[in-house]
Scaffold this active site. Structure first.
Site, PDB file in Angstrom:
ATOM      1  N   ARG A 163      34.254   1.346 -73.420  1.00 31.23           N
ATOM      2  CA  ARG A 163      32.983   0.751 -72.999  1.00 31.23           C
ATOM      3  C   ARG A 163      33.196  -0.673 -72.491  1.00 31.23           C
ATOM      4  O   ARG A 163      32.337  -1.536 -72.649  1.00 31.23           O
ATOM      5  CB  ARG A 163      31.960   0.772 -74.149  1.00 31.23           C
ATOM      6  CG  ARG A 163      31.657   2.154 -74.693  1.00 31.23           C
ATOM      7  CD  ARG A 163      31.080   3.095 -73.651  1.00 31.23           C
ATOM      8  NE  ARG A 163      30.922   4.429 -74.184  1.00 31.23           N
ATOM      9  CZ  ARG A 163      31.831   5.397 -74.070  1.00 31.23           C
ATOM     10  NH1 ARG A 163      32.962   5.173 -73.414  1.00 31.23           N
ATOM     11  NH2 ARG A 163      31.628   6.583 -74.589  1.00 31.23           N
ATOM     12  N   SER A 233      23.019   6.165 -76.551  1.00 27.89           N
ATOM     13  CA  SER A 233      23.716   5.597 -77.709  1.00 27.89           C
ATOM     14  C   SER A 233      23.465   4.095 -77.777  1.00 27.89           C
ATOM     15  O   SER A 233      23.823   3.364 -76.862  1.00 27.89           O
ATOM     16  CB  SER A 233      25.216   5.867 -77.612  1.00 27.89           C
ATOM     17  OG  SER A 233      25.477   7.251 -77.609  1.00 27.89           O
ATOM     18  N   GLU A 328      25.728  -1.211 -77.666  1.00 25.13           N
ATOM     19  CA  GLU A 328      26.058  -0.900 -76.272  1.00 25.13           C
ATOM     20  C   GLU A 328      24.978  -1.429 -75.335  1.00 25.13           C
ATOM     21  O   GLU A 328      25.257  -1.855 -74.215  1.00 25.13           O
ATOM     22  CB  GLU A 328      26.172   0.618 -76.066  1.00 25.13           C
ATOM     23  CG  GLU A 328      27.471   1.235 -76.504  1.00 25.13           C
ATOM     24  CD  GLU A 328      27.617   2.653 -75.980  1.00 25.13           C
ATOM     25  OE1 GLU A 328      27.199   2.902 -74.832  1.00 25.13           O
ATOM     26  OE2 GLU A 328      28.138   3.505 -76.711  1.00 25.13           O
TER      27      GLU A 328
END
Length: 349
Positions: A163, A233, A328
């Site tokens: 990520r 998420s 995130e």
């Protein structure tokens, strides 16, 4: 180019929170972007490029210009071994994956149904079910906001990680991704290591089979942001040391983990679920009852509700496992990107 004055951002973020911006401008071309960034009217205003708003939480009124990326277009070239797909950054990612499968471009199907646009994919190095964007990305084209020139980075120059990418660090706020090029091998090799995909491990499996299976899995586990406000998420899967993992296993023998270079990657959803937080609610914000990693807007949530809930989840996991979750989702307060601890302090002091 279309200009909207002091309009709500609700249609432009998948959480559907009702915040606003000083100015919203829709950019339909690279030239539009150049014009916006070179216009003296906007020189002293914060400018935020926004794709589908699927990984963004506006925490209050955005003091500045939100620039909607509506750069569309796809082109395909090929070599003896690969298809090269150049995709404009405003293209919808789920629609792109489906288009690839329908048109015989295999190797991208594991990334089905990830909300967002093509230009956001390399920023987060999106990934799911054993595949990451870095595995199929040939290059990324971007507009340098200092020189207003188009530049290109090869895969290795993007510094992809979990990520992570150069676009979240060195090039953050210094560029706008305008296109990505994907390299898909003509000799398809399915990625089926993820548990629920194991029943597809036979010689008759096709990319469409894998695509359909992943869509089925995601539809069961994850709420549709078009129906229930969410950003997918919310937290990253944390990485902890081997020693920390073994100590936790004494109390939680079923703790799922995956080997990585730095130690053990832990399933954040399991941590939240095991802490008894599925369904936990603060006003209109709730931990999803099927997938604990997803925080949802039940219909009336404010940004403050979502922040309070995220902070509660983070603190609960820290208290229970001595693991600090990292979000995130990207937060914006007063026109600037911030982080959960800063935002919570801002809201409560």
């Amino acid at each position: 180019m279309q200009i909207l004055l002091n309009k709500t951002l609700k249609p432009y973020n998948s959480f559907s929170v009702n915040e606003s911006a000083d100015l919203i401008i829709q950019a339909d071309s690279i030239q539009d972007l150049i014009d916006i960034w070179s216009d003296k009217k906007y020189t002293d205003m914060t400018k935020l490029p926004l794709g589908r708003g699927s990984n963004t939480l506006f925490c209050n009124h955005f003091n500045g210009v939100v620039v909607l990326n509506r750069l569309f277009g796809k082109s395909v070239t090929e070599t003896d071994t690969d298809y090269l797909l150049k995709i404009s950054s405003g293209e919808d990612w789920p629609a792109l994956v489906e288009w690839c499968v329908d048109n015989g471009f295999a190797g991208i199907e594991n990334l089905a149904m990830i909300p967002g646009c093509a230009g956001s994919a390399p920023i987060q190095n999106i990934g799911a079910y054993g595949l990451e964007l870095k595995d199929i990305c040939e290059s990324v084209e971007y507009l340098d906001l200092e020189t207003l020139q188009i530049k290109t980075l090869k895969n290795s120059e993007c510094l992809f990680g979990y990520r992570e990418s150069i676009f979240k660090h060195e090039l953050k706020d210094r560029c706008i991704i305008t296109a990505i090029t994907l390299r898909l091998n003509k000799q398809w090799q399915p990625v089926l290591a993820y548990g629920p995909l194991s029943d597809l491990r036979n010689s008759k499996t096709t990319p469409k089979n894998v695509f359909d299976k992943i869509c089925e899995i995601r539809s069961k586990k994850l709420p549709d942001p078009n129906v229930i406000g969410n950003a997918g998420s919310f937290f990253k899967n944390p990485v902890i040391s081997e020693e920390h993992y073994l100590a936790l296993c004494e109390t939680y023998p079923n703790l799922p983990a995956y080997d990585v270079t730095e130690g053990k990657k832990i399933a954040a959803g399991w941590l939240i679920d095991n802490a008894g937080l599925k369904g936990f609610k603060i006003n209109g914000a709730q931990v999803h009852q099927e997938q604990a990693l997803v925080l949802i807007n039940t219909g009336t949530a404010t940004s403050e509700d979502i922040l309070e809930l995220a902070n509660h989840v983070k603190n609960s996991v820290l208290d229970m496992y001595d693991i600090e979750l990292e979000h995130e989702v990207r937060f914006y307060l007063n026109g600037e990107e911030s982080f959960l601890s800063e935002l919570f302090d801002e809201r409560t002091h």
